[in-house]
Write a protein that holds these residues in place. Structure first.
Motif, mmCIF file in Angstrom:
data_model
loop_
_atom_site.group_PDB
_atom_site.id
_atom_site.type_symbol
_atom_site.label_atom_id
_atom_site.label_comp_id
_atom_site.label_asym_id
_atom_site.label_seq_id
_atom_site.Cartn_x
_atom_site.Cartn_y
_atom_site.Cartn_z
ATOM 1 N N PRO A 39 60.338 88.882 44.674
ATOM 2 C CA PRO A 39 61.354 89.307 45.647
ATOM 3 C C PRO A 39 62.706 89.564 44.999
ATOM 4 O O PRO A 39 63.426 90.493 45.385
ATOM 5 C CB PRO A 39 61.430 88.129 46.623
ATOM 6 C CG PRO A 39 60.141 87.402 46.439
ATOM 7 C CD PRO A 39 59.713 87.612 45.029
ATOM 8 N N GLY A 40 63.045 88.755 43.977
ATOM 9 C CA GLY A 40 64.350 88.909 43.335
ATOM 10 C C GLY A 40 64.531 90.274 42.700
ATOM 11 O O GLY A 40 65.654 90.752 42.546
ATOM 12 N N TYR A 41 63.444 90.881 42.319
ATOM 13 C CA TYR A 41 63.534 92.212 41.719
ATOM 14 C C TYR A 41 63.472 93.303 42.790
ATOM 15 O O TYR A 41 64.266 94.240 42.783
ATOM 16 C CB TYR A 41 62.413 92.407 40.696
ATOM 17 C CG TYR A 41 62.499 93.748 39.985
ATOM 18 C CD1 TYR A 41 63.621 94.090 39.241
ATOM 19 C CD2 TYR A 41 61.473 94.679 40.084
ATOM 20 C CE1 TYR A 41 63.714 95.314 38.602
ATOM 21 C CE2 TYR A 41 61.551 95.899 39.439
ATOM 22 C CZ TYR A 41 62.691 96.219 38.699
ATOM 23 O OH TYR A 41 62.780 97.429 38.078
ATOM 24 N N TYR A 42 62.511 93.191 43.714
ATOM 25 C CA TYR A 42 62.224 94.325 44.596
ATOM 26 C C TYR A 42 63.130 94.421 45.817
ATOM 27 O O TYR A 42 63.167 95.454 46.472
ATOM 28 C CB TYR A 42 60.745 94.309 44.998
ATOM 29 C CG TYR A 42 59.847 94.693 43.833
ATOM 30 C CD1 TYR A 42 59.764 96.011 43.411
ATOM 31 C CD2 TYR A 42 59.118 93.743 43.132
ATOM 32 C CE1 TYR A 42 58.975 96.389 42.345
ATOM 33 C CE2 TYR A 42 58.316 94.101 42.046
ATOM 34 C CZ TYR A 42 58.250 95.424 41.669
ATOM 35 O OH TYR A 42 57.483 95.794 40.591
ATOM 36 N N ARG A 43 63.895 93.355 46.107
ATOM 37 C CA ARG A 43 64.806 93.448 47.257
ATOM 38 C C ARG A 43 65.861 94.525 47.061
ATOM 39 O O ARG A 43 66.351 95.117 48.009
ATOM 40 C CB ARG A 43 65.476 92.106 47.512
ATOM 41 C CG ARG A 43 64.588 91.184 48.314
ATOM 42 C CD ARG A 43 65.358 90.162 49.119
ATOM 43 N NE ARG A 43 64.398 89.214 49.679
ATOM 44 C CZ ARG A 43 64.153 88.022 49.144
ATOM 45 N NH1 ARG A 43 64.820 87.617 48.087
ATOM 46 N NH2 ARG A 43 63.255 87.230 49.671
ATOM 47 N N ARG A 44 66.200 94.803 45.808
ATOM 48 C CA ARG A 44 67.246 95.812 45.537
ATOM 49 C C ARG A 44 66.861 97.196 46.039
ATOM 50 O O ARG A 44 67.705 98.064 46.214
ATOM 51 C CB ARG A 44 67.565 95.855 44.041
ATOM 52 C CG ARG A 44 66.478 96.442 43.179
ATOM 53 C CD ARG A 44 66.746 96.204 41.705
ATOM 54 N NE ARG A 44 66.698 94.784 41.401
ATOM 55 C CZ ARG A 44 67.238 94.220 40.329
ATOM 56 N NH1 ARG A 44 67.864 94.958 39.437
ATOM 57 N NH2 ARG A 44 67.147 92.931 40.138
ATOM 58 N N PHE A 45 65.545 97.410 46.233
ATOM 59 C CA PHE A 45 65.083 98.712 46.723
ATOM 60 C C PHE A 45 64.911 98.720 48.242
ATOM 61 O O PHE A 45 64.531 99.736 48.813
ATOM 62 C CB PHE A 45 63.737 99.075 46.077
ATOM 63 C CG PHE A 45 63.747 98.988 44.577
ATOM 64 C CD1 PHE A 45 64.373 99.966 43.820
ATOM 65 C CD2 PHE A 45 63.136 97.930 43.920
ATOM 66 C CE1 PHE A 45 64.387 99.897 42.438
ATOM 67 C CE2 PHE A 45 63.145 97.849 42.536
ATOM 68 C CZ PHE A 45 63.777 98.828 41.788
ATOM 69 N N GLY A 46 65.127 97.570 48.870
ATOM 70 C CA GLY A 46 64.966 97.472 50.319
ATOM 71 C C GLY A 46 63.672 96.798 50.739
ATOM 72 O O GLY A 46 63.410 96.653 51.936
ATOM 73 N N PHE A 47 62.845 96.384 49.784
ATOM 74 C CA PHE A 47 61.606 95.675 50.142
ATOM 75 C C PHE A 47 61.948 94.291 50.666
ATOM 76 O O PHE A 47 62.854 93.622 50.145
ATOM 77 C CB PHE A 47 60.705 95.518 48.910
ATOM 78 C CG PHE A 47 60.036 96.790 48.476
ATOM 79 C CD1 PHE A 47 58.819 97.181 49.022
ATOM 80 C CD2 PHE A 47 60.624 97.603 47.518
ATOM 81 C CE1 PHE A 47 58.203 98.359 48.621
ATOM 82 C CE2 PHE A 47 60.011 98.783 47.102
ATOM 83 C CZ PHE A 47 58.800 99.158 47.655
ATOM 84 N N GLU A 48 61.224 93.866 51.704
ATOM 85 C CA GLU A 48 61.427 92.530 52.238
ATOM 86 C C GLU A 48 60.142 92.036 52.896
ATOM 87 O O GLU A 48 59.218 92.820 53.118
ATOM 88 C CB GLU A 48 62.587 92.523 53.248
ATOM 89 C CG GLU A 48 62.405 93.513 54.364
ATOM 90 C CD GLU A 48 63.656 93.649 55.226
ATOM 91 O OE1 GLU A 48 64.732 93.193 54.804
ATOM 92 O OE2 GLU A 48 63.527 94.209 56.316
ATOM 93 N N ASN A 49 60.102 90.766 53.195
ATOM 94 C CA ASN A 49 58.967 90.224 53.947
ATOM 95 C C ASN A 49 58.999 90.788 55.347
ATOM 96 O O ASN A 49 60.051 90.809 55.980
ATOM 97 C CB ASN A 49 59.046 88.700 54.037
ATOM 98 C CG ASN A 49 58.926 88.042 52.682
ATOM 99 O OD1 ASN A 49 59.814 87.319 52.289
ATOM 100 N ND2 ASN A 49 57.858 88.292 51.976
ATOM 101 N N VAL A 50 57.853 91.255 55.827
ATOM 102 C CA VAL A 50 57.760 91.757 57.192
ATOM 103 C C VAL A 50 56.866 90.802 57.969
ATOM 104 O O VAL A 50 55.682 90.671 57.648
ATOM 105 C CB VAL A 50 57.170 93.188 57.214
ATOM 106 C CG1 VAL A 50 56.878 93.631 58.639
ATOM 107 C CG2 VAL A 50 58.121 94.167 56.533
ATOM 108 N N PRO A 51 57.429 90.131 58.988
ATOM 109 C CA PRO A 51 56.611 89.180 59.744
ATOM 110 C C PRO A 51 55.381 89.872 60.339
ATOM 111 O O PRO A 51 55.488 90.969 60.891
ATOM 112 C CB PRO A 51 57.561 88.711 60.860
ATOM 113 C CG PRO A 51 58.933 88.985 60.323
ATOM 114 C CD PRO A 51 58.807 90.198 59.457
ATOM 115 N N GLY A 52 54.232 89.249 60.161
ATOM 116 C CA GLY A 52 53.012 89.805 60.753
ATOM 117 C C GLY A 52 52.312 90.835 59.887
ATOM 118 O O GLY A 52 51.262 91.348 60.263
#
Ligand SMILES: CC(C)(COP(=O)(O)OP(=O)(O)OC[C@H]1O[C@@H](n2cnc3c(N)ncnc32)[C@H](O)[C@@H]1OP(=O)(O)O)[C@@H](O)C(=O)NCCC(=O)NCCS
Length: 196
Positions: A122-135
């Motif tokens: 997550p520390g790397y990919y959040r910069r591109f807008g990736f995040e956990n999506v509930p469900g």
């Protein structure tokens, strides 16, 4: 930031060096089982490399990123999985991975993709807008390392399945196919018919 990066689609001439870059990138990664190069081969053999980009510096291929279709149990279409992503160790932390991922996401938008997902840090990919999506989940994968980026603003819900190529554990070997086989051995994850 490395100013001399060129990003382009893979060509047939890149296939060997993409494997080499992938092997080198993952070589010292403790969480890797070192099959990532086989995944790229299997996706290519299955014509599932929807986007396959290389990064060149001074004419040398030093990085690669792959995107392939995923399926989602709620029926949402046109989502893709990111990975593997690889940059040669001596070229890491110069912005090459970031440039590759951004270029890949732009290609996905050109393909009218509705979203992209990945298993990664997550520390790397959040910069591109990736995040956990509930469900939105992958069976057997901790939710905190499964990240998604809806490109159409509408996060799906359901179970995501990556392409069969992600089960690849050995070289794609067309000669190993029995005559009545209709699918590549590698796509079935059958390592007994593969060779290193
Ligand atoms: C992950 C990878 C593709 C990134 O490429 P890169 O060219 O080094 O990345 P960039 O230079 O664009 O970005 C570097 C940033 O990412 C961070 N980073 C790199 N790898 C990271 C990781 N595994 N976890 C967390 N952060 C990471 C660096 O700390 C740096 O952060 P900063 O910008 O805040 O300083 C590359 O490091 C690599 O090939 N790693 C080994 C294989 C791998 O883990 N692939 C991804 C899983 S598919």
């Amino acid at each position: 930031m490395n100013a001399g990066i060129a990003i382009r689609n893979e060509t047939g001439a890149d296939i060997g060096v993409i494997s080499d870059v992938t092997i080198e990138a993952f070589k010292t990664l403790a969480i890797s089982n070192h099959t990532e190069q086989f995944i790229v081969e299997a996706l290519r053999a299955a014509q599932a490399l929807a986007v396959s980009l290389v990064a060149e510096v001074d004419g040398r291929v030093v990085g690669h990123v792959a995107f392939s279709p995923v399926t989602i149990s709620d029926g949402t279409r046109d989502w893709y999985g990111l990975g593997p992503a690889s940059v040669l160790p001596e070229y890491q932390r110069q912005g090459i991975g970031t440039t590759l991922v951004r270029a890949g996401l732009a290609r996905l938008r050109d393909l009218h993709a509705r979203g992209c997902c990945l298993v990664g840090h997550p520390g790397y990919y959040r910069r591109f807008g990736f995040e956990n999506v509930p469900g939105l989940v992958v069976e057997g994968v901790p939710q905190e390392v499964f990240l998604a980026l809806p490109l159409d603003g509408q996060p799906p819900r359901g179970i995501v399945t990556f392409h069969d190529g992600f089960n690849a554990a050995g070289h794609y070997d067309r000669a190993a196919l029995a005559p009545d086989e209709t699918r590549p051995a590698i796509a079935r994850g059958d390592s007994s018919t593969t060779r290193r």
